[in-house]
Structures are given as structure tokens and as C-alpha cells.
Design a protein around this motif. Sequence first.
Motif, short mmCIF file in Angstrom:
data_model
loop_
_atom_site.label_atom_id
_atom_site.label_comp_id
_atom_site.label_asym_id
_atom_site.label_seq_id
_atom_site.Cartn_x
_atom_site.Cartn_y
_atom_site.Cartn_z
N LYS A 25 -13.40 3.68 10.22
CA LYS A 25 -12.32 4.20 9.43
C LYS A 25 -12.88 3.80 7.90
O LYS A 25 -12.37 2.38 8.47
N SER A 26 -12.25 4.37 7.09
CA SER A 26 -11.87 3.74 5.71
C SER A 26 -10.68 3.96 5.65
O SER A 26 -10.18 4.58 5.77
N MET A 27 -9.89 2.79 4.74
CA MET A 27 -8.09 2.40 4.91
C MET A 27 -7.92 3.06 2.92
O MET A 27 -8.72 2.62 2.26
N ILE A 28 -7.34 4.31 2.93
CA ILE A 28 -7.13 4.53 1.54
C ILE A 28 -5.81 4.13 1.11
O ILE A 28 -4.73 3.90 1.61
N ASP A 29 -5.34 3.82 0.08
CA ASP A 29 -4.03 3.27 -0.72
C ASP A 29 -4.10 3.92 -1.99
O ASP A 29 -5.27 3.60 -2.84
N ALA A 59 -2.91 4.35 9.42
CA ALA A 59 -3.13 3.10 9.89
C ALA A 59 -2.48 1.92 9.32
O ALA A 59 -2.07 1.39 8.54
N PRO A 66 0.65 0.84 6.90
CA PRO A 66 0.48 1.76 5.43
C PRO A 66 -0.16 2.21 4.90
O PRO A 66 0.04 2.70 3.45
N PHE A 67 -1.62 2.55 5.25
CA PHE A 67 -2.96 3.45 5.35
C PHE A 67 -2.96 4.48 5.40
O PHE A 67 -2.80 5.02 6.51
N TYR A 68 -3.48 5.59 4.38
CA TYR A 68 -4.09 6.85 4.83
C TYR A 68 -5.06 6.51 6.06
O TYR A 68 -6.57 5.35 5.09
N ALA A 69 -5.56 6.92 6.49
CA ALA A 69 -7.12 6.59 7.50
C ALA A 69 -8.21 7.75 7.70
O ALA A 69 -7.97 8.53 7.54
N PRO A 73 1.47 -1.40 0.03
CA PRO A 73 0.07 -0.16 -0.01
C PRO A 73 0.82 1.12 -0.26
O PRO A 73 1.55 1.43 0.97
N ASN A 74 0.37 1.96 -1.21
CA ASN A 74 1.46 3.79 -1.07
C ASN A 74 2.52 3.61 -1.55
O ASN A 74 3.55 4.42 -0.96
#
Lengths: 482, 95
Positions: free
Chosen positions: A148-152, B84, B86-89, A42-43
Motif C-alpha cells: 500500500k501507499s500512504m497518503i498525507d 493506516a 493517520p494516513f489514507y492507505a 499527517p492529515n
Amino acid sequence: MAYVIEGATGAWEVVIGLEVHAQVISRAKLFSGAATEFGAEPNSQVSFVDAGFPGMLPVLNRECVAQAVRTGLGLDAQINLVSRFDRKNYFYADLPAGYQISQYAHPVVGAGRIEIELADGTSKAIGVTRLHLEQDAGKSLHDQHPAKSMIDLNRAGVALMEIVSEPDLRSPEEAGAYLRKLRSILRYLGTCDGNMEEGSLRADVNVSVRRHGEPFRTRCEVKNVNSVRFVMHAIEAEATRQVAVWEAGGTVDQETRLYDPARGETRSMRSKEDAHDYRYFPDPDLLPLVLDEAWVAGLKSGLPELPDAKRARFMGEYGLPFYDAAVLVVEQATADFYEAVARGRDGKQAANWVMGDLFAALNRTGRGIADSPVSAAALGALLDLMADATINGRIAKEVFEAMVETGEAAEAIVTRKGLRQVTDTGAIDAAVAAVLAAHGDKLAEYRAGKDKLFGFFVGQVMKAMAGKGNPALVNEALKRAL
Amino acid sequence: MSLDPATVRRIAALARIRVDEPQVAQLQTELNAILGWIEQLNEVDVDGVAPLTGAAQMALRLREDVVTDGGMAEAVLANAPDRAGPFYAVPKVVE
């Protein structure tokens, strides 16, 4: 028979247009030097441009433009030598800049067409309105955390081609055929891998219904339907819903809806209500994209033979019927395999083997044409053994199964198992005589006029010869003896 | 052209800018002044003039398809309000 939805008050015609988002095959993203590979940490494939950092300048990737132009050429479309990039403004967590760079008023590719084939053997030309380049958004994961939502952002900024069709489609079948054909063309061109499971090909479906002969009624857009099967289901579900609304005296509102495959229905996406006000304006970071005519011509001369042209050639060169040729050209790898088998041999026989025994074997072993247990050369050699009468057709099936099993060459299997066809007329006559002697009753019936028993005798003789008799010689010998 | 208070509220909502009710009238005056200034451009006759997307008379620069960037998740996430691993939360956004 035209497809209709039968309502309580009569038949309704369904009008469908598709917006397909196809991820461009490129190493780097549309406006940044970050990698596009699927499945990375991720990212880890994010530049400051992709993450929407202030002051970062997008720089257009030449290969992404080339891919869009190749696709346009493959769709028989007009290539616009001058196009422009605009900002499409909306807020969403996976769109860090607050806008998507897209092409609104001046797309790189204009009107084109796709020829689709239908089950009843007819074909139909579907208009393509336009194709434009734009950035993909990031990916949100909603199931990792309760609040929460996780963003990649690995996908953010990857190049997409949005390919918009005219509302020319009239049934789920036509929509399915359009998507499959488009995917096939994209894969031939090498501009998109067409993988719907990984999301490299995604479809939004515009659906409306009307009485035959009426102008269009209000349409709804069903978002992100991610398989050909779901597209077809979603159209039927949404059209049925709209018919019920109209027949109950209501009106269909233009809105964005979501297909729920588990429940087989569509539902309204309330959050999108405001979203249609995208406030497009030309991206001040980017000058107009001006293409050189010679460059476009160079791309055109490098295009591969596409499915329609290949199908026509297979019909002419190998004497295939339309259906066989259409099936064989869907995937380039299959077409190449077939052609390697067919070249210099009986084209129709080659098609029967590839589409029959080979496809069945691939299904059974769960393998693709690329890692087929029997190579094209090996299948060709098997056909040669039939052509020179070394083995007959029935034995060939047995040899083929052994080839799938062991990977051995046909010739080796024939020799090892002693399956060589018996063409020694003495041996055949002997077998015929033995069978007739053993079935005196049947022989009497046959001679009394029961012609159908001929097949019985052929079967018995072949059985006596362990299937290895030359069928033509066996027939001849039997006719003589009877 | 002049903006009414409802349009001012809508523009603010689309831009995700919170505007308290007392500010609406003031913003309406300011935005209308800006629009009035831009209106002056309508006095120029642009019939037959191609739209201009930039002031620089040069061709768009293109980049080769080579990976030259990325591999810096920590730097990219450094300014995230929340993360969180490696992610944006972000607050849950789900349909």
C-alpha cells in the motif's frame, strides 16, 4: 564557447525550458483555511475542501494572489488584471477531488524575464512565458507498507506558482544559473522560501537537441528534478540519450521521463501516457479573478530592492567588481551583512573580508550568515583597527581567527595579546640593525646586486617583531639601512 | 459532430468508468444525442461577445490569509475506504 553535445556525426545544440513549481509562502492554503506549515502530523492540516468532500466551496486566499503578483512584478512581467481558474482533470491517489484547480488559458501573470549571469562574466536574458496559481497535491509515501501507499493530504491545496520559461536556455550551466537566480529573486520577494530539499521549489525540465540553425525538434519532459545539481545532470543525460537516438536513425518521442540520480540516466514514465488529456474547463465554483490596478500598484511600491538592482548599486556605491557584487547579492542576509560592514569603510576591502575570511569561517563552523560567529559590527571594528593603523593586515587575520574562536571584540583581543602595531621608528630601526647583523652573508649578496633578497629581510624583520611591525615603516627603514 | 465507439471507450477510460462492450453502442447513442442538443448553441452568433464563466454578475470573493480550518484528521479520514494510522492507505502507486 557554446555548449554542445559531441555526437558521432557532429555537434548538437541543446534546447532547454524549465517549469518551476514554487510553493507560495502563506499561512493558509490557496482555497481553504487549513494551515500550510511544513512537518505537521499527517492529515492534521486538511479541510473538507482539501480532501475533496462533495459540496465544499473553494474560496480564494487574497494573500496568495498578492504573492503571485509580487513575483510577477519581480520578474518584470505583465500582470493580467483579469485571470481565471480552470479544472485540470486527472486521477491520482494524492488528488482527492479528481482535478487540480489551476489557471490554463488565462494566467494571472504573463510574459516576463530573468537575467542570468554565467561563469565567463557574460549575462543573458531568459524569457518567462507565464506564471499561474494552482493547488499542490498531497504527498504519497511508498516505503511504509509492502502493498500500500500512504497518503498525507497536508500539502494538498497549498498554493503553488508554476513559472514557465521560454526554451531560451542552451546548456546545463544556463539552466543552473536560471534556477539559482529565480530562487534568489523569490527569496528576496518573500514569496517562496526556495527550499528544494523540502520540495518548496521543484523543477520539470524540457529538453530537446538540434543541429545548429535548425528549428526545434521533439522535446521530452523530465519530471521533478529536485536540486540544481540534478537538473544540470539530468539535462546532460537526457540530451546525450536523444543525440544517440537521432544518430542511430530513430526519432525521439514526446514523453514524460524520470531522472534517476543514482544511475545518472532518465527513463520513460509509462503511466503518464494518457495524462496529457487533462480536459481543462473553467471551474464553475470560481468567478474570474479581477484585480484592481491601484492594488497592484500598491504591491509594486512595497517590493524590496531585488538582486540585479542591488548588484548595480553595490558596484556603483562601493566600487565592487561585477563578480564580487553578484556573489554578495545572492542572499539578502549576506548582502545586508556586507553592507553593514562596508558602509563608511573601504568597500572592496570589506568584500574581500566577507567573501574570503568570513565565508571560510562560516564553512568551517557550519554556520550561516544569520548566526555568524562574528557580527557585521564586529568585523567592521576590525577593519577600523586596520584603517587607523592600530594593526597590520597580517595581524588582522590572526585577530579575526581569535574573534571566530572566542566571540571577543577585535579591540579586546589586540589589547589582551599585545598585537598593537609597532610604529615606533626607533624600535623598527633596532630590529633592522639586528637582522642585518645576523645575516651578514645575505647582506653582502644583496649589496652585490641580488635585489630579490629585500623580501627576505622584510620577512626577518617582521619575524623579529612578532609580526607587529608597520609594513610601510619596516620597508622604509630597511631601504635606508641597506 | 458524432462520436465513434473508440472515442466512447476513451472517454470512459479517462473518467475511470468501466463500460462493458454491450453498453458502448447505447452510450454512443446517448452521448451523440447530448452533443446534438449542445450543437444547437452553435446557431447563436457570439462574435464579439466575451466568454462568460459564470451567470452571476459579481466579483470573486476573496478570503484573508488566516488559518481557520484543519486539525480534524479523524473527521477527514472517517470515510476513507482504508487507512493506516493517520494516513489514507491506497493500493501501491509507484513509478
